[in-house]
Design an enzyme around this catalytic site. Structure first.
Site, short mmCIF file in Angstrom:
data_model
loop_
_atom_site.label_atom_id
_atom_site.label_comp_id
_atom_site.label_asym_id
_atom_site.label_seq_id
_atom_site.Cartn_x
_atom_site.Cartn_y
_atom_site.Cartn_z
N GLU A 45 99.84 64.14 40.20
CA GLU A 45 99.47 63.18 39.46
C GLU A 45 98.58 63.37 38.55
O GLU A 45 97.33 63.47 38.84
CB GLU A 45 99.14 61.98 40.51
CG GLU A 45 98.94 60.75 39.71
CD GLU A 45 98.28 59.69 40.40
OE1 GLU A 45 98.27 59.61 41.86
OE2 GLU A 45 97.67 58.74 40.12
N ARG A 49 93.55 59.71 31.97
CA ARG A 49 91.98 59.17 31.87
C ARG A 49 91.26 59.85 30.87
O ARG A 49 90.17 59.63 30.67
CB ARG A 49 91.46 59.23 33.32
CG ARG A 49 92.09 58.08 34.34
CD ARG A 49 91.24 58.29 35.58
NE ARG A 49 91.94 57.87 36.70
CZ ARG A 49 91.50 57.75 37.78
NH1 ARG A 49 90.40 58.05 38.37
NH2 ARG A 49 92.31 57.45 39.03
N LYS A 133 101.54 52.33 45.89
CA LYS A 133 100.42 52.72 46.04
C LYS A 133 99.37 51.87 46.83
O LYS A 133 99.38 50.53 46.17
CB LYS A 133 99.86 53.28 44.69
CG LYS A 133 98.37 53.99 44.83
CD LYS A 133 97.94 54.57 43.42
CE LYS A 133 97.09 55.57 43.61
NZ LYS A 133 97.24 56.74 42.79
O1 LIG Z 1 90.37 57.04 41.22
C1 LIG Z 1 90.31 57.65 42.25
C2 LIG Z 1 91.42 58.26 42.85
O2 LIG Z 1 92.42 57.34 43.09
C3 LIG Z 1 91.32 59.00 44.19
O3 LIG Z 1 90.48 58.55 44.80
P1 LIG Z 1 89.46 59.58 45.69
O4 LIG Z 1 88.64 60.32 44.54
O5 LIG Z 1 88.60 58.92 46.68
O6 LIG Z 1 90.25 60.55 46.19
C1 LIG Z 2 94.35 55.14 41.07
C2 LIG Z 2 95.29 56.06 40.69
O1 LIG Z 2 95.59 57.07 41.29
C3 LIG Z 2 95.56 55.94 39.27
O2 LIG Z 2 94.64 56.03 38.42
O3 LIG Z 2 96.84 55.68 38.94
#
Ligand SMILES: O=C[C@H](O)COP(=O)(O)O
Ligand SMILES: CC(=O)C(=O)O
Length: 214
Positions: A45, A49, A133
């Site tokens: 994924e 960003r 999710k």
């Molecule tokens: O923005 C965070 C992602 O969804 C993943 O979270 P994490 O860094 O706690 O694994």
């Molecule tokens: C939170 C996540 O995984 C996303 O930014 O899609």
């Protein structure tokens, strides 16, 4: 645009951990993807960003055929369109709006919408999405919340993400309503910046064994 991956169920069952990837330098995209695939993690994924995210998705799609690359941080229909044009084979969102769910559905996307509450989950189900999710998983109640949701909404499948570590991953993966988890720990910025691909392959190899009882 590449064909969407067959179904979100198939994406979620491709491995126990879906890495949530933030790419700052385009040149890191292909070696990072290769390092993860070498460790047995094929579903990637790549979050939208950073300014290079779409180019990173395109580069991985082109150069790493064994990777199944999707786009994360999809916020609206425009993101879906540009991610599809870049070659993303599935999409992931941190939350969901009705417009986004409808755009994903009407354009045939293999899509994993983010939810945090039973009401959000029920809205996603009403729009045709039962694989979700759960974000941000730990701040939103973690394992206990997922167990509680399974009572009234047993048909839902989850990919909890946010705040999970290798130490807590088995607790999530053992839940009956969890097919995989997401986490950024497989591609830490520090290792990516250092180009330490061997260390990332080792993290991926450990992650790909989670839930297998090894
Ligand atoms: O923005 C965070 C992602 O969804 C993943 O979270 P994490 O860094 O706690 O694994
Ligand atoms: C939170 C996540 O995984 C996303 O930014 O899609």
């Amino acid at each position: 645009m590449k064909a969407a991956f067959a179904s979100i169920a198939e994406v979620m069952k491709s491995g126990p951990v879906m890495p949530v990837i933030v790419i700052d330098r385009l040149d890191d995209a292909v070696p990072l993807a290769r390092a993860l695939v070498a460790g047995g993690v094929r579903v990637l994924e790549v979050t939208l960003r950073t300014p290079v995210a779409l180019d990173a998705i395109a580069a991985i799609s082109e150069a790493v055929p064994d990777a199944i690359v999707g786009a994360g941080t999809i916020l609206n229909a425009h993101d879906l369109k540009t991610a599809g044009e870049a070659g993303a084979r599935f999409g992931v969102s941190p939350g969901a709006t009705t417009d986004l769910l409808r755009a994903a559905r009407s354009n045939g996307w293999t899509f994993l919408p983010g939810v945090m509450t039973p009401s959000e989950a029920m809205k996603a189900v009403a729009e045709g999405f039962a694989a979700l999710k759960f974000f941000p998983a730990v701040p939103a109640g973690g394992v206990q919340m997922l167990k509680a949701i399974a009572g009234p909404l047993p048909q839902l499948r989850f990919c909890p993400t946010g705040g999970i570590s290798p130490a807590t991953a088995p607790d999530f993966l053992s839940l009956a309503n969890v097919d995989c988890i997401g986490g950024s720990w497989l591609a830490p910025r520090q290792l990516v910046e250092a180009g330490d691909w061997a260390a990332i392959t080792a993290l991926a190899a450990q992650a790909s064994q989670l839930g297998s009882g090894v």
